[in-house]
Scaffold this motif. Structure first.
Motif, PDB file in Angstrom:
ATOM      1  N   ALA A   1       0.827  -1.198   0.000  1.00  0.00           N
ATOM      2  CA  ALA A   1       0.000   0.000   0.000  1.00  0.00           C
ATOM      3  C   ALA A   1       0.861   1.247   0.000  1.00  0.00           C
ATOM      4  O   ALA A   1       2.015   1.253   0.452  1.00  0.00           O
ATOM      5  N   LEU A   2       0.264   2.315  -0.528  1.00  0.00           N
ATOM      6  CA  LEU A   2       0.827   3.649  -0.407  1.00  0.00           C
ATOM      7  C   LEU A   2       0.060   4.353   0.715  1.00  0.00           C
ATOM      8  O   LEU A   2      -1.163   4.552   0.614  1.00  0.00           O
ATOM      9  N   GLU A   3       0.752   4.712   1.798  1.00  0.00           N
ATOM     10  CA  GLU A   3       0.100   5.317   2.959  1.00  0.00           C
ATOM     11  C   GLU A   3       0.091   6.838   2.818  1.00  0.00           C
ATOM     12  O   GLU A   3       1.128   7.458   2.568  1.00  0.00           O
ATOM     13  N   VAL A   4      -1.110   7.403   2.961  1.00  0.00           N
ATOM     14  CA  VAL A   4      -1.295   8.846   2.839  1.00  0.00           C
ATOM     15  C   VAL A   4      -2.143   9.296   4.025  1.00  0.00           C
ATOM     16  O   VAL A   4      -3.170   8.679   4.348  1.00  0.00           O
ATOM     17  N   GLN A   5      -1.732  10.406   4.670  1.00  0.00           N
ATOM     18  CA  GLN A   5      -2.468  10.964   5.793  1.00  0.00           C
ATOM     19  C   GLN A   5      -3.275  12.172   5.322  1.00  0.00           C
ATOM     20  O   GLN A   5      -2.733  13.086   4.695  1.00  0.00           O
ATOM     21  N   ASP A   6      -4.569  12.158   5.591  1.00  0.00           N
ATOM     22  CA  ASP A   6      -5.457  13.258   5.231  1.00  0.00           C
ATOM     23  C   ASP A   6      -6.174  13.714   6.502  1.00  0.00           C
ATOM     24  O   ASP A   6      -7.182  13.109   6.917  1.00  0.00           O
ATOM     25  N   GLN A   7      -5.627  14.795   7.139  1.00  0.00           N
ATOM     26  CA  GLN A   7      -6.116  15.258   8.438  1.00  0.00           C
ATOM     27  C   GLN A   7      -6.044  14.107   9.439  1.00  0.00           C
ATOM     28  O   GLN A   7      -4.987  13.542   9.666  1.00  0.00           O
ATOM     29  N   ARG A   8      -7.133  13.696  10.010  1.00  0.00           N
ATOM     30  CA  ARG A   8      -7.095  12.619  11.008  1.00  0.00           C
ATOM     31  C   ARG A   8      -7.236  11.238  10.370  1.00  0.00           C
ATOM     32  O   ARG A   8      -7.091  10.227  11.052  1.00  0.00           O
ATOM     33  N   THR A   9      -7.611  11.179   9.103  1.00  0.00           N
ATOM     34  CA  THR A   9      -7.867   9.898   8.435  1.00  0.00           C
ATOM     35  C   THR A   9      -6.591   9.402   7.759  1.00  0.00           C
ATOM     36  O   THR A   9      -5.938  10.146   7.015  1.00  0.00           O
ATOM     37  N   ALA A  10      -6.259   8.144   8.030  1.00  0.00           N
ATOM     38  CA  ALA A  10      -5.116   7.494   7.371  1.00  0.00           C
ATOM     39  C   ALA A  10      -5.642   6.653   6.204  1.00  0.00           C
ATOM     40  O   ALA A  10      -6.565   5.848   6.375  1.00  0.00           O
ATOM     41  N   TRP A  11      -5.041   6.849   5.050  1.00  0.00           N
ATOM     42  CA  TRP A  11      -5.482   6.143   3.842  1.00  0.00           C
ATOM     43  C   TRP A  11      -4.408   5.132   3.434  1.00  0.00           C
ATOM     44  O   TRP A  11      -3.214   5.408   3.489  1.00  0.00           O
ATOM     45  N   ARG A  12      -4.891   3.963   3.026  1.00  0.00           N
ATOM     46  CA  ARG A  12      -4.044   2.940   2.405  1.00  0.00           C
ATOM     47  C   ARG A  12      -4.523   2.801   0.953  1.00  0.00           C
ATOM     48  O   ARG A  12      -5.667   2.408   0.713  1.00  0.00           O
ATOM     49  N   LEU A  13      -3.670   3.109  -0.023  1.00  0.00           N
ATOM     50  CA  LEU A  13      -4.035   3.072  -1.446  1.00  0.00           C
ATOM     51  C   LEU A  13      -3.364   1.867  -2.102  1.00  0.00           C
ATOM     52  O   LEU A  13      -2.146   1.668  -1.975  1.00  0.00           O
ATOM     53  N   TYR A  14      -4.142   1.093  -2.813  1.00  0.00           N
ATOM     54  CA  TYR A  14      -3.655  -0.146  -3.440  1.00  0.00           C
ATOM     55  C   TYR A  14      -3.974  -0.113  -4.943  1.00  0.00           C
ATOM     56  O   TYR A  14      -5.080   0.268  -5.348  1.00  0.00           O
ATOM     57  N   GLN A  15      -3.008  -0.530  -5.714  1.00  0.00           N
ATOM     58  CA  GLN A  15      -3.190  -0.624  -7.160  1.00  0.00           C
ATOM     59  C   GLN A  15      -2.759  -2.021  -7.611  1.00  0.00           C
ATOM     60  O   GLN A  15      -1.578  -2.365  -7.551  1.00  0.00           O
ATOM     61  N   ARG A  16      -3.710  -2.810  -8.028  1.00  0.00           N
ATOM     62  CA  ARG A  16      -3.437  -4.189  -8.430  1.00  0.00           C
ATOM     63  C   ARG A  16      -3.584  -4.310  -9.956  1.00  0.00           C
ATOM     64  O   ARG A  16      -4.391  -3.632 -10.567  1.00  0.00           O
ATOM     65  N   GLY A  17      -2.802  -5.238 -10.511  1.00  0.00           N
ATOM     66  CA  GLY A  17      -2.898  -5.503 -11.956  1.00  0.00           C
ATOM     67  C   GLY A  17      -2.207  -4.477 -12.829  1.00  0.00           C
ATOM     68  O   GLY A  17      -2.545  -4.361 -14.006  1.00  0.00           O
ATOM     69  N   ARG A  18      -1.227  -3.732 -12.273  1.00  0.00           N
ATOM     70  CA  ARG A  18      -0.516  -2.757 -13.105  1.00  0.00           C
ATOM     71  C   ARG A  18       0.190  -3.415 -14.279  1.00  0.00           C
ATOM     72  O   ARG A  18       0.199  -2.893 -15.391  1.00  0.00           O
ATOM     73  N   TRP A  19       0.787  -4.575 -14.031  1.00  0.00           N
ATOM     74  CA  TRP A  19       1.537  -5.254 -15.098  1.00  0.00           C
ATOM     75  C   TRP A  19       0.620  -5.761 -16.209  1.00  0.00           C
ATOM     76  O   TRP A  19       1.078  -6.025 -17.326  1.00  0.00           O
ATOM     77  N   GLY A  20      -0.668  -5.918 -15.907  1.00  0.00           N
ATOM     78  CA  GLY A  20      -1.595  -6.376 -16.940  1.00  0.00           C
ATOM     79  C   GLY A  20      -1.704  -5.425 -18.111  1.00  0.00           C
ATOM     80  O   GLY A  20      -2.041  -5.843 -19.227  1.00  0.00           O
ATOM     81  N   ARG A  21      -1.410  -4.132 -17.888  1.00  0.00           N
ATOM     82  CA  ARG A  21      -1.466  -3.171 -18.991  1.00  0.00           C
ATOM     83  C   ARG A  21      -0.388  -3.425 -20.033  1.00  0.00           C
ATOM     84  O   ARG A  21      -0.523  -3.006 -21.185  1.00  0.00           O
ATOM     85  N   LEU A  22       0.698  -4.075 -19.624  1.00  0.00           N
ATOM     86  CA  LEU A  22       1.785  -4.362 -20.567  1.00  0.00           C
ATOM     87  C   LEU A  22       1.619  -5.705 -21.259  1.00  0.00           C
ATOM     88  O   LEU A  22       2.407  -6.042 -22.153  1.00  0.00           O
ATOM     89  N   GLY A  23       0.610  -6.496 -20.860  1.00  0.00           N
ATOM     90  CA  GLY A  23       0.410  -7.806 -21.465  1.00  0.00           C
ATOM     91  C   GLY A  23       0.188  -7.772 -22.966  1.00  0.00           C
ATOM     92  O   GLY A  23       0.829  -8.537 -23.716  1.00  0.00           O
ATOM     93  N   PRO A  24      -0.717  -6.907 -23.493  1.00  0.00           N
ATOM     94  CA  PRO A  24      -0.927  -6.880 -24.953  1.00  0.00           C
ATOM     95  C   PRO A  24       0.335  -6.558 -25.735  1.00  0.00           C
ATOM     96  O   PRO A  24       0.544  -7.104 -26.832  1.00  0.00           O
ATOM     97  N   TYR A  25       1.186  -5.707 -25.187  1.00  0.00           N
ATOM     98  CA  TYR A  25       2.408  -5.339 -25.909  1.00  0.00           C
ATOM     99  C   TYR A  25       3.437  -6.460 -25.871  1.00  0.00           C
ATOM    100  O   TYR A  25       4.226  -6.614 -26.810  1.00  0.00           O
ATOM    101  N   LEU A  26       3.418  -7.245 -24.803  1.00  0.00           N
ATOM    102  CA  LEU A  26       4.272  -8.436 -24.776  1.00  0.00           C
ATOM    103  C   LEU A  26       3.783  -9.466 -25.788  1.00  0.00           C
ATOM    104  O   LEU A  26       4.593 -10.152 -26.433  1.00  0.00           O
ATOM    105  N   ILE A  27       2.463  -9.568 -25.966  1.00  0.00           N
ATOM    106  CA  ILE A  27       1.920 -10.456 -26.995  1.00  0.00           C
ATOM    107  C   ILE A  27       2.323  -9.964 -28.380  1.00  0.00           C
ATOM    108  O   ILE A  27       2.711 -10.754 -29.250  1.00  0.00           O
ATOM    109  N   HIS A  28       2.225  -8.641 -28.601  1.00  0.00           N
ATOM    110  CA  HIS A  28       2.645  -8.083 -29.895  1.00  0.00           C
ATOM    111  C   HIS A  28       4.112  -8.401 -30.166  1.00  0.00           C
ATOM    112  O   HIS A  28       4.481  -8.787 -31.284  1.00  0.00           O
ATOM    113  N   LEU A  29       4.957  -8.216 -29.149  1.00  0.00           N
ATOM    114  CA  LEU A  29       6.379  -8.513 -29.319  1.00  0.00           C
ATOM    115  C   LEU A  29       6.608  -9.982 -29.642  1.00  0.00           C
ATOM    116  O   LEU A  29       7.416 -10.324 -30.512  1.00  0.00           O
TER     117      LEU A  29
END
Length: 440
Positions: free
Chosen positions: A135-163
């Motif tokens: 997670a990427l931890e970000v503090q917004d006033q009193r609230t603590a946020w945990r930000l998650y990004q899953r499947g980033r590598w999936g965006r490069l899959g079509p280009y690996l297929i093209h290659l």
């Protein structure tokens, strides 16, 4: 004009057109016999069509300029599409999660923990990491946020297929232009150092010698071959460099060439002694393979067409072409060598029998040189992770808001969205719900 040309090269229409042309050329290459001599095509299609097909290169379609042009068009389209869209995909791939974007994701779950201490927080972070990743931890006033990004590598899959497609096609083109294929037919004990090329009447010398030491074939009870193999010895510079067994689907490699066991033929080691009984007389003829022989009484003719080592489980048999008179049409007759077996019917008036036959084998080896085969293998290795990333890596964004209350409780709100693979998103959401319910 350049902009229009670029739009045309990156259009889906050009991709569909090139794929359609490739399919048409592949159908032509399947239906029309490939790699035969000009006389074969002239006899089969006539002078006009044969000349037209020959000049268009349709009898060696996979090496023809037409096929290479279509492949080139497809490769240009694929490369242009990748170059056009890859920079944006890389920017999205490298982009860090932004709190303002993740805060507006639709809320999915909300829980309240009665106790908020360090042990509970550590346990919760470990559970979220096991389900959502880092997670990427970000503090917004009193609230603590945990930000998650899953499947980033999936965006490069079509280009690996093209290659991978470009690597596979490149390897195929290299093999088609600089590679060659030929046949080598060897009798037991025979050696050869030339290939009969498949796409022409020419032969190609080799800088080594291949010797067939032994040929073996095993049969099923019904007479069909179970397995056949060639024991080969390769000699180079006057020395025996390598000995190997070549089986069907188990090729042998030597000096950059691959040897495939493709066929075999049973042959008589010497002229067959064929018995002929007619009008109460029994005569013995020496019958070489595929040579016409007049019958002793001057009426009719016979030819040994083929030697079958095991006909339907009844043992060796000869296939004869027999004509009882000069004006009649030849008939096909099978004669069993094993006299203990019940003989197959014969039309007469001549009755044939096998007096003596000694069987040897001629092994048919398909020999290939393909300098692009390793590129093809590399392309297939690349296409597997490309397909996995493109098809089976769901892209999801999650945000977990941890808001402490004045009463000492902790409110947990889970936001999330999935671009596709709704079932994968729902499964991960259910796992989060089950894990948080354990702490309530």
């Amino acid at each position: 004009m350049l902009s229009r040309l670029w739009d045309g090269l990156t259009s889906i229409r050009l991709a569909l057109l090139s794929l359609l042309l490739l399919a048409v050329v592949a159908i032509i290459g399947t239906l029309l016999p490939q790699g035969q001599s000009w006389e074969f095509y002239q006899e089969r299609f006539g002078n006009l069509l044969g000349e037209l097909f020959w000049r268009l290169g349709l009898f060696d379609v996979y090496r023809s300029p037409l096929f290479l042009m279509i492949i080139g068009l497809f490769m240009v389209n694929l490369t242009a599409c990748s170059l056009k869209r890859l920079p944006e995909a890389l920017r999205v791939f490298q982009r860090r999660p932004e709190l303002e974007v993740y805060k507006i994701l639709p809320p999915r779950l909300q829980f309240t923990l009665p106790v908020h201490d360090k042990a509970t927080s550590e346990r919760m972070d470990k559970a979220l990491r096991s389900i959502l990743g880092c997670a990427l931890e970000v503090q917004d006033q009193r609230t603590a946020w945990r930000l998650y990004q899953r499947g980033r590598w999936g965006r490069l899959g079509p280009y690996l297929i093209h290659l991978s497609i470009m690597v596979i096609v490149g390897g195929g083109v290299i093999g088609g232009i600089w590679g060659y294929q030929g046949r080598m037919d060897l009798l037991e004990g025979q050696s050869a150092n030339t290939l009969a090329l498949s796409d022409s009447d020419r032969s190609r010398p080799l800088d080594f010698t291949v010797r067939l030491d032994r040929f073996q074939v095993d049969f099923y009870p019904n007479g069909s071959p179970r397995e056949f193999r060639s024991d080969l010895t390769f000699r180079k510079s006057g020395q025996e460099n390598h000995s190997a067994v070549c089986r069907v689907n188990h090729p042998v490699a030597f000096d950059g060439l691959s040897f495939y066991q493709s066929s075999y033929e049973a042959l008589p080691r010497a002229a067959v002694k064929l018995g002929v009984q007619v009008a109460g007389r029994h005569l013995v003829l020496e019958a070489p393979l595929r040579r016409r022989l007049p019958l002793p009484d001057g009426r009719g003719m016979v030819m040994v067409l083929r030697l079958e080592p095991d006909l339907g489980g009844m043992g060796p048999a000869l296939q004869l072409a027999y004509r009882s008179d000069a004006a009649g049409h030849p008939r096909i007759v099978w004669v069993l060598a094993d006299r203990s077996q019940k003989q197959l019917p014969q039309p007469g008036p001549h009755i044939f029998s096998v007096e003596e036959v000694e069987i040897t084998y001629r092994s048919g080896l398909l020999v290939k040189y393909d300098p692009g085969v390793w590129l093809v293998y590399l392309g297939f290795l690349l296409i597997l992770p490309g397909c996995w990333l493109a098809l089976f890596t769901p892209r999801q964004r999650w945000a977990v808001a941890l808001a402490p209350q004045k009463s000492g409780e902790l409110t947990i709100t889970i936001h999330g969205v999935g671009d596709r693979h709704k079932y994968a998103f729902q499964r991960r959401l259910a796992r989060l719900e089950a894990k948080l319910k354990e702490w309530q």
